[in-house]
Design a protein around this motif. Sequence first.
Motif, PDB file in Angstrom:
ATOM      1  N   PHE A 290       6.579 -16.307 -23.242  1.00 52.76           N
ATOM      2  CA  PHE A 290       7.076 -16.149 -21.874  1.00 52.76           C
ATOM      3  C   PHE A 290       7.950 -17.307 -21.393  1.00 52.76           C
ATOM      4  O   PHE A 290       8.674 -17.148 -20.405  1.00 52.76           O
ATOM      5  CB  PHE A 290       5.908 -15.977 -20.898  1.00 52.76           C
ATOM      6  CG  PHE A 290       5.250 -14.634 -20.982  1.00 52.76           C
ATOM      7  CD1 PHE A 290       5.853 -13.512 -20.435  1.00 52.76           C
ATOM      8  CD2 PHE A 290       4.029 -14.487 -21.619  1.00 52.76           C
ATOM      9  CE1 PHE A 290       5.248 -12.271 -20.512  1.00 52.76           C
ATOM     10  CE2 PHE A 290       3.422 -13.246 -21.704  1.00 52.76           C
ATOM     11  CZ  PHE A 290       4.034 -12.141 -21.154  1.00 52.76           C
ATOM     12  N   VAL A 291       7.903 -18.460 -22.039  1.00 51.03           N
ATOM     13  CA  VAL A 291       8.583 -19.635 -21.505  1.00 51.03           C
ATOM     14  C   VAL A 291       9.673 -20.180 -22.422  1.00 51.03           C
ATOM     15  O   VAL A 291      10.714 -20.654 -21.953  1.00 51.03           O
ATOM     16  CB  VAL A 291       7.557 -20.757 -21.194  1.00 51.03           C
ATOM     17  CG1 VAL A 291       8.260 -21.996 -20.655  1.00 51.03           C
ATOM     18  CG2 VAL A 291       6.517 -20.264 -20.187  1.00 51.03           C
TER      19      VAL A 291
ATOM     20  N   TYR B 179      15.674 -14.187 -18.699  1.00 50.93           N
ATOM     21  CA  TYR B 179      14.346 -14.759 -18.890  1.00 50.93           C
ATOM     22  C   TYR B 179      14.170 -15.143 -20.361  1.00 50.93           C
ATOM     23  O   TYR B 179      14.927 -14.721 -21.222  1.00 50.93           O
ATOM     24  CB  TYR B 179      13.267 -13.759 -18.482  1.00 50.93           C
ATOM     25  CG  TYR B 179      13.247 -13.447 -17.013  1.00 50.93           C
ATOM     26  CD1 TYR B 179      12.790 -14.372 -16.085  1.00 50.93           C
ATOM     27  CD2 TYR B 179      13.693 -12.201 -16.546  1.00 50.93           C
ATOM     28  CE1 TYR B 179      12.770 -14.085 -14.728  1.00 50.93           C
ATOM     29  CE2 TYR B 179      13.668 -11.900 -15.186  1.00 50.93           C
ATOM     30  CZ  TYR B 179      13.210 -12.846 -14.285  1.00 50.93           C
ATOM     31  OH  TYR B 179      13.196 -12.557 -12.950  1.00 50.93           O
ATOM     32  N   ALA B 180      13.129 -15.942 -20.619  1.00 50.60           N
ATOM     33  CA  ALA B 180      12.914 -16.454 -21.976  1.00 50.60           C
ATOM     34  C   ALA B 180      12.762 -15.329 -22.992  1.00 50.60           C
ATOM     35  O   ALA B 180      13.325 -15.389 -24.085  1.00 50.60           O
ATOM     36  CB  ALA B 180      11.686 -17.364 -22.003  1.00 50.60           C
ATOM     37  N   TRP B 181      11.993 -14.275 -22.640  1.00 51.57           N
ATOM     38  CA  TRP B 181      11.758 -13.195 -23.614  1.00 51.57           C
ATOM     39  C   TRP B 181      12.991 -12.325 -23.834  1.00 51.57           C
ATOM     40  O   TRP B 181      13.035 -11.529 -24.758  1.00 51.57           O
ATOM     41  CB  TRP B 181      10.569 -12.338 -23.181  1.00 51.57           C
ATOM     42  CG  TRP B 181      10.705 -11.722 -21.818  1.00 51.57           C
ATOM     43  CD1 TRP B 181      11.287 -10.532 -21.514  1.00 51.57           C
ATOM     44  CD2 TRP B 181      10.246 -12.281 -20.588  1.00 51.57           C
ATOM     45  NE1 TRP B 181      11.216 -10.302 -20.160  1.00 51.57           N
ATOM     46  CE2 TRP B 181      10.580 -11.347 -19.567  1.00 51.57           C
ATOM     47  CE3 TRP B 181       9.571 -13.455 -20.237  1.00 51.57           C
ATOM     48  CZ2 TRP B 181      10.279 -11.568 -18.225  1.00 51.57           C
ATOM     49  CZ3 TRP B 181       9.266 -13.669 -18.904  1.00 51.57           C
ATOM     50  CH2 TRP B 181       9.609 -12.749 -17.913  1.00 51.57           C
ATOM     51  N   GLN B 182      14.018 -12.490 -22.993  1.00 48.28           N
ATOM     52  CA  GLN B 182      15.267 -11.764 -23.182  1.00 48.28           C
ATOM     53  C   GLN B 182      16.296 -12.581 -23.964  1.00 48.28           C
ATOM     54  O   GLN B 182      17.325 -12.043 -24.371  1.00 48.28           O
ATOM     55  CB  GLN B 182      15.866 -11.395 -21.824  1.00 48.28           C
ATOM     56  CG  GLN B 182      15.004 -10.459 -20.986  1.00 48.28           C
ATOM     57  CD  GLN B 182      15.556 -10.284 -19.584  1.00 48.28           C
ATOM     58  OE1 GLN B 182      16.053 -11.228 -18.973  1.00 48.28           O
ATOM     59  NE2 GLN B 182      15.479  -9.058 -19.061  1.00 48.28           N
TER      60      GLN B 182
ATOM     61  N   ASP C   4      29.035 -12.922 -23.428  1.00 47.96           N
ATOM     62  CA  ASP C   4      29.796 -12.010 -22.575  1.00 47.96           C
ATOM     63  C   ASP C   4      28.908 -11.262 -21.579  1.00 47.96           C
ATOM     64  O   ASP C   4      29.382 -10.384 -20.856  1.00 47.96           O
ATOM     65  CB  ASP C   4      30.583 -11.003 -23.406  1.00 47.96           C
ATOM     66  CG  ASP C   4      29.684 -10.181 -24.326  1.00 47.96           C
ATOM     67  OD1 ASP C   4      28.442 -10.232 -24.154  1.00 47.96           O
ATOM     68  OD2 ASP C   4      30.204  -9.484 -25.206  1.00 47.96           O
ATOM     69  N   GLY C   5      27.614 -11.609 -21.544  1.00 42.08           N
ATOM     70  CA  GLY C   5      26.716 -11.017 -20.567  1.00 42.08           C
ATOM     71  C   GLY C   5      26.010  -9.773 -21.046  1.00 42.08           C
ATOM     72  O   GLY C   5      25.128  -9.256 -20.368  1.00 42.08           O
ATOM     73  N   ARG C   6      26.377  -9.235 -22.208  1.00 34.38           N
ATOM     74  CA  ARG C   6      25.717  -8.062 -22.751  1.00 34.38           C
ATOM     75  C   ARG C   6      24.609  -8.467 -23.714  1.00 34.38           C
ATOM     76  O   ARG C   6      24.623  -9.554 -24.264  1.00 34.38           O
ATOM     77  CB  ARG C   6      26.730  -7.176 -23.470  1.00 34.38           C
ATOM     78  CG  ARG C   6      27.821  -6.618 -22.570  1.00 34.38           C
ATOM     79  CD  ARG C   6      28.674  -5.627 -23.325  1.00 34.38           C
ATOM     80  NE  ARG C   6      29.447  -6.281 -24.374  1.00 34.38           N
ATOM     81  CZ  ARG C   6      30.142  -5.628 -25.304  1.00 34.38           C
ATOM     82  NH1 ARG C   6      30.140  -4.307 -25.308  1.00 34.38           N
ATOM     83  NH2 ARG C   6      30.834  -6.278 -26.216  1.00 34.38           N
ATOM     84  N   GLN C   7      23.642  -7.577 -23.891  1.00 32.52           N
ATOM     85  CA  GLN C   7      22.571  -7.811 -24.834  1.00 32.52           C
ATOM     86  C   GLN C   7      23.010  -7.360 -26.227  1.00 32.52           C
ATOM     87  O   GLN C   7      23.847  -6.462 -26.370  1.00 32.52           O
ATOM     88  CB  GLN C   7      21.315  -7.054 -24.422  1.00 32.52           C
ATOM     89  CG  GLN C   7      20.707  -7.553 -23.114  1.00 32.52           C
ATOM     90  CD  GLN C   7      20.142  -8.945 -23.249  1.00 32.52           C
ATOM     91  OE1 GLN C   7      20.804  -9.911 -22.872  1.00 32.52           O
ATOM     92  NE2 GLN C   7      18.952  -9.069 -23.762  1.00 32.52           N
TER      93      GLN C   7
END
Length: 211
Positions: A146-147, A167-170, A177-180
């Motif tokens: 989580f961190v 977030y950390a998990w992402q 470029d802002g996309r996953q």
Amino acid sequence: MRYTKRATVNVASTPVAFWTIDKLGRRPLLFWGAIGMSICEFIVAIVGTTTGGSVSHKVLIAFVCIYIFFFASTWGPTGWAVSGEVFPLTIRSKGIALSTASNWLFNFVIAFVTPYFVDEEKADLQSKVFFIWGSTCAMAAVYAWFVVYETKGLSLEKIDVMMKEVYAWQSPGWREDGRQVGDVEESDGAGQAAASEKNRVPSPETVAARG
């Protein structure tokens, strides 16, 4: 002799992280390393509490060595790498200094309280003390999930940007470029399918030529 075995495992296991830290990433090493350490601690606690004699001693030695392998190949070196990467540039030197100081502080605390935990005239926990250490390792796994941000392959400047956006998990799927990463692969696949479909449809000029 026992100390020699533990030291040998420690020395032999640490170089593993030199390859895995950039191959697998920081988060997987910390998360699965904590899970492995926690399992070893609980096994020692359960066997030491329910059995006695030479069996429990052999289990203790074996799983302490396995625990050392997990620590030396994951949390031992990776913790220092992460602490050097996650602090903003403006406070990086102070952050690393505090992380180093806190490491030695808690080393002292554990070394100081452990004799009281296991002493027959004090808490007399004996092998039960490993339930405490196993629980702390389990909490370390939750903390890592989580961190801790995944910083593999990123510059310090990009790490600062990433930590502001996800977030950390992402973080394993973050792109500049802002996309996953998953979205990018999906869109790329859709684009390739569309291009392939376009190539299969004949142009008006081709139809006229055939006519």
